[in-house]
Write a protein that holds these residues in place. Structure first.
Motif, PDB file in Angstrom:
ATOM      1  N   TYR A  79      -8.369  -0.150 -12.303  1.00  0.00           N
ATOM      2  CA  TYR A  79      -7.003   0.330 -12.495  1.00  0.00           C
ATOM      3  C   TYR A  79      -6.044  -0.336 -11.511  1.00  0.00           C
ATOM      4  O   TYR A  79      -6.402  -0.609 -10.361  1.00  0.00           O
ATOM      5  CB  TYR A  79      -6.924   1.837 -12.240  1.00  0.00           C
ATOM      6  N   ASP A  80      -4.806  -0.513 -11.950  1.00  0.00           N
ATOM      7  CA  ASP A  80      -3.717  -0.942 -11.078  1.00  0.00           C
ATOM      8  C   ASP A  80      -3.485   0.176 -10.056  1.00  0.00           C
ATOM      9  O   ASP A  80      -3.421   1.349 -10.422  1.00  0.00           O
ATOM     10  CB  ASP A  80      -2.462  -1.173 -11.928  1.00  0.00           C
ATOM     11  N   THR A  81      -3.340  -0.181  -8.786  1.00  0.00           N
ATOM     12  CA  THR A  81      -3.231   0.821  -7.722  1.00  0.00           C
ATOM     13  C   THR A  81      -1.887   1.545  -7.709  1.00  0.00           C
ATOM     14  O   THR A  81      -1.790   2.642  -7.171  1.00  0.00           O
ATOM     15  CB  THR A  81      -3.450   0.176  -6.345  1.00  0.00           C
ATOM     16  N   ARG A  82      -0.857   0.974  -8.293  1.00  0.00           N
ATOM     17  CA  ARG A  82       0.460   1.618  -8.305  1.00  0.00           C
ATOM     18  C   ARG A  82       0.715   2.396  -9.589  1.00  0.00           C
ATOM     19  O   ARG A  82       1.198   3.517  -9.572  1.00  0.00           O
ATOM     20  CB  ARG A  82       1.574   0.576  -8.116  1.00  0.00           C
ATOM     21  N   THR A  83       0.362   1.808 -10.725  1.00  0.00           N
ATOM     22  CA  THR A  83       0.700   2.418 -12.013  1.00  0.00           C
ATOM     23  C   THR A  83      -0.480   3.130 -12.674  1.00  0.00           C
ATOM     24  O   THR A  83      -0.286   3.862 -13.626  1.00  0.00           O
ATOM     25  CB  THR A  83       1.196   1.348 -12.991  1.00  0.00           C
ATOM     26  N   LEU A  84      -1.660   2.890 -12.181  1.00  0.00           N
ATOM     27  CA  LEU A  84      -2.909   3.363 -12.771  1.00  0.00           C
ATOM     28  C   LEU A  84      -3.098   2.852 -14.197  1.00  0.00           C
ATOM     29  O   LEU A  84      -3.795   3.447 -15.007  1.00  0.00           O
ATOM     30  CB  LEU A  84      -3.035   4.888 -12.713  1.00  0.00           C
ATOM     31  N   CYS A  97      -7.574  -3.513  -6.864  1.00  0.00           N
ATOM     32  CA  CYS A  97      -7.766  -2.556  -7.951  1.00  0.00           C
ATOM     33  C   CYS A  97      -8.437  -1.304  -7.410  1.00  0.00           C
ATOM     34  O   CYS A  97      -9.190  -1.361  -6.452  1.00  0.00           O
ATOM     35  CB  CYS A  97      -8.718  -3.103  -9.015  1.00  0.00           C
ATOM     36  N   TYR A  98      -8.168  -0.177  -8.072  1.00  0.00           N
ATOM     37  CA  TYR A  98      -9.038   0.969  -7.898  1.00  0.00           C
ATOM     38  C   TYR A  98     -10.207   0.703  -8.842  1.00  0.00           C
ATOM     39  O   TYR A  98     -10.033   0.588 -10.052  1.00  0.00           O
ATOM     40  CB  TYR A  98      -8.347   2.280  -8.282  1.00  0.00           C
ATOM     41  N   GLU A  99     -11.391   0.561  -8.278  1.00  0.00           N
ATOM     42  CA  GLU A  99     -12.594   0.326  -9.075  1.00  0.00           C
ATOM     43  C   GLU A  99     -13.361   1.641  -9.139  1.00  0.00           C
ATOM     44  O   GLU A  99     -13.697   2.219  -8.108  1.00  0.00           O
ATOM     45  CB  GLU A  99     -13.462  -0.755  -8.446  1.00  0.00           C
ATOM     46  N   VAL A 100     -13.604   2.100 -10.342  1.00  0.00           N
ATOM     47  CA  VAL A 100     -14.205   3.407 -10.541  1.00  0.00           C
ATOM     48  C   VAL A 100     -15.451   3.266 -11.401  1.00  0.00           C
ATOM     49  O   VAL A 100     -15.412   2.668 -12.465  1.00  0.00           O
ATOM     50  CB  VAL A 100     -13.199   4.362 -11.238  1.00  0.00           C
ATOM     51  N   GLU A 101     -16.547   3.808 -10.902  1.00  0.00           N
ATOM     52  CA  GLU A 101     -17.743   3.959 -11.719  1.00  0.00           C
ATOM     53  C   GLU A 101     -17.777   5.418 -12.130  1.00  0.00           C
ATOM     54  O   GLU A 101     -17.696   6.311 -11.281  1.00  0.00           O
ATOM     55  CB  GLU A 101     -18.995   3.573 -10.937  1.00  0.00           C
ATOM     56  N   ALA A 102     -17.847   5.656 -13.427  1.00  0.00           N
ATOM     57  CA  ALA A 102     -17.756   7.025 -13.933  1.00  0.00           C
ATOM     58  C   ALA A 102     -18.586   7.162 -15.197  1.00  0.00           C
ATOM     59  O   ALA A 102     -19.097   6.183 -15.745  1.00  0.00           O
ATOM     60  CB  ALA A 102     -16.295   7.352 -14.231  1.00  0.00           C
ATOM     61  N   TYR A 103     -18.676   8.394 -15.651  1.00  0.00           N
ATOM     62  CA  TYR A 103     -19.323   8.686 -16.928  1.00  0.00           C
ATOM     63  C   TYR A 103     -18.251   9.168 -17.883  1.00  0.00           C
ATOM     64  O   TYR A 103     -17.435  10.026 -17.534  1.00  0.00           O
ATOM     65  CB  TYR A 103     -20.418   9.739 -16.750  1.00  0.00           C
ATOM     66  N   ASN A 104     -18.239   8.581 -19.085  1.00  0.00           N
ATOM     67  CA  ASN A 104     -17.212   8.966 -20.060  1.00  0.00           C
ATOM     68  C   ASN A 104     -17.597  10.272 -20.767  1.00  0.00           C
ATOM     69  O   ASN A 104     -18.617  10.880 -20.451  1.00  0.00           O
ATOM     70  CB  ASN A 104     -16.925   7.828 -21.049  1.00  0.00           C
ATOM     71  N   THR A 146       0.813  -1.215   0.000  1.00  0.00           N
ATOM     72  CA  THR A 146       0.000   0.000   0.000  1.00  0.00           C
ATOM     73  C   THR A 146       0.851   1.271   0.000  1.00  0.00           C
ATOM     74  O   THR A 146       0.395   2.297  -0.496  1.00  0.00           O
ATOM     75  CB  THR A 146      -0.980   0.028   1.182  1.00  0.00           C
ATOM     76  N   ALA A 147       2.063   1.197   0.503  1.00  0.00           N
ATOM     77  CA  ALA A 147       2.945   2.369   0.486  1.00  0.00           C
ATOM     78  C   ALA A 147       3.307   2.779  -0.944  1.00  0.00           C
ATOM     79  O   ALA A 147       3.691   3.927  -1.185  1.00  0.00           O
ATOM     80  CB  ALA A 147       4.215   2.080   1.283  1.00  0.00           C
ATOM     81  N   GLU A 148       3.166   1.857  -1.905  1.00  0.00           N
ATOM     82  CA  GLU A 148       3.494   2.137  -3.306  1.00  0.00           C
ATOM     83  C   GLU A 148       2.287   2.594  -4.123  1.00  0.00           C
ATOM     84  O   GLU A 148       2.431   2.962  -5.286  1.00  0.00           O
ATOM     85  CB  GLU A 148       4.106   0.897  -3.952  1.00  0.00           C
ATOM     86  N   TRP A 149       1.102   2.559  -3.530  1.00  0.00           N
ATOM     87  CA  TRP A 149      -0.105   2.926  -4.266  1.00  0.00           C
ATOM     88  C   TRP A 149      -0.131   4.432  -4.536  1.00  0.00           C
ATOM     89  O   TRP A 149       0.348   5.234  -3.731  1.00  0.00           O
ATOM     90  CB  TRP A 149      -1.354   2.579  -3.466  1.00  0.00           C
ATOM     91  N   LEU A 150      -0.724   4.805  -5.646  1.00  0.00           N
ATOM     92  CA  LEU A 150      -1.039   6.209  -5.880  1.00  0.00           C
ATOM     93  C   LEU A 150      -2.085   6.615  -4.851  1.00  0.00           C
ATOM     94  O   LEU A 150      -2.963   5.820  -4.505  1.00  0.00           O
ATOM     95  CB  LEU A 150      -1.628   6.416  -7.274  1.00  0.00           C
ATOM     96  N   THR A 151      -2.019   7.821  -4.390  1.00  0.00           N
ATOM     97  CA  THR A 151      -3.062   8.277  -3.475  1.00  0.00           C
ATOM     98  C   THR A 151      -4.385   8.359  -4.225  1.00  0.00           C
ATOM     99  O   THR A 151      -4.410   8.507  -5.451  1.00  0.00           O
ATOM    100  CB  THR A 151      -2.730   9.665  -2.894  1.00  0.00           C
ATOM    101  N   GLU A 152      -5.467   8.267  -3.481  1.00  0.00           N
ATOM    102  CA  GLU A 152      -6.779   8.365  -4.124  1.00  0.00           C
ATOM    103  C   GLU A 152      -6.927   9.715  -4.832  1.00  0.00           C
ATOM    104  O   GLU A 152      -7.431   9.782  -5.954  1.00  0.00           O
ATOM    105  CB  GLU A 152      -7.903   8.190  -3.100  1.00  0.00           C
TER     106      GLU A 152
END
Length: 88
Positions: free
Chosen positions: A75-80, A58-65, A29-35
């Motif tokens: 998304y990968d939590t470290r590299t996005l 994973c960062y799981e995101v519900e969004a509108y394109n 978790t220390a390597e993850w991108l911050t939210e």
């Protein structure tokens, strides 16, 4: 009757096949991108985020394109890096 049963079984099986769990690589978790950083990068791609959570590493995101279509992104939590995208 047999055709109907076969059709129903095929539909249930094909729907179950679509419900595959997404799993991202495990990073400390220390390597993850911050939210906040992840959100900023995702929004810079043109998405309007409705929900942001962590699921199966994973960062799981519900969004509108950009077209206003609801999209689920993993998304990968470290590299996005985008692991999976589903436009609904």
């Amino acid at each position: 009757m047999l055709k109907t049963t076969t059709l129903i079984a095929a539909l249930v099986y094909s729907t179950a096949a679509l419900a595959i769990d997404v799993t991202c690589p495990v990073h400390p978790t220390a390597e993850w991108l911050t939210e906040a950083n992840a959100r900023a990068q995702i929004e810079a791609q043109g998405y309007k985020i409705a929900k942001f959570e962590i699921d199966n590493n994973c960062y799981e995101v519900e969004a509108y394109n950009k077209d206003g279509r609801r999209t689920e992104l993993h998304y990968d939590t470290r590299t996005l890096a985008l692991i999976q995208q589903e436009v609904k």
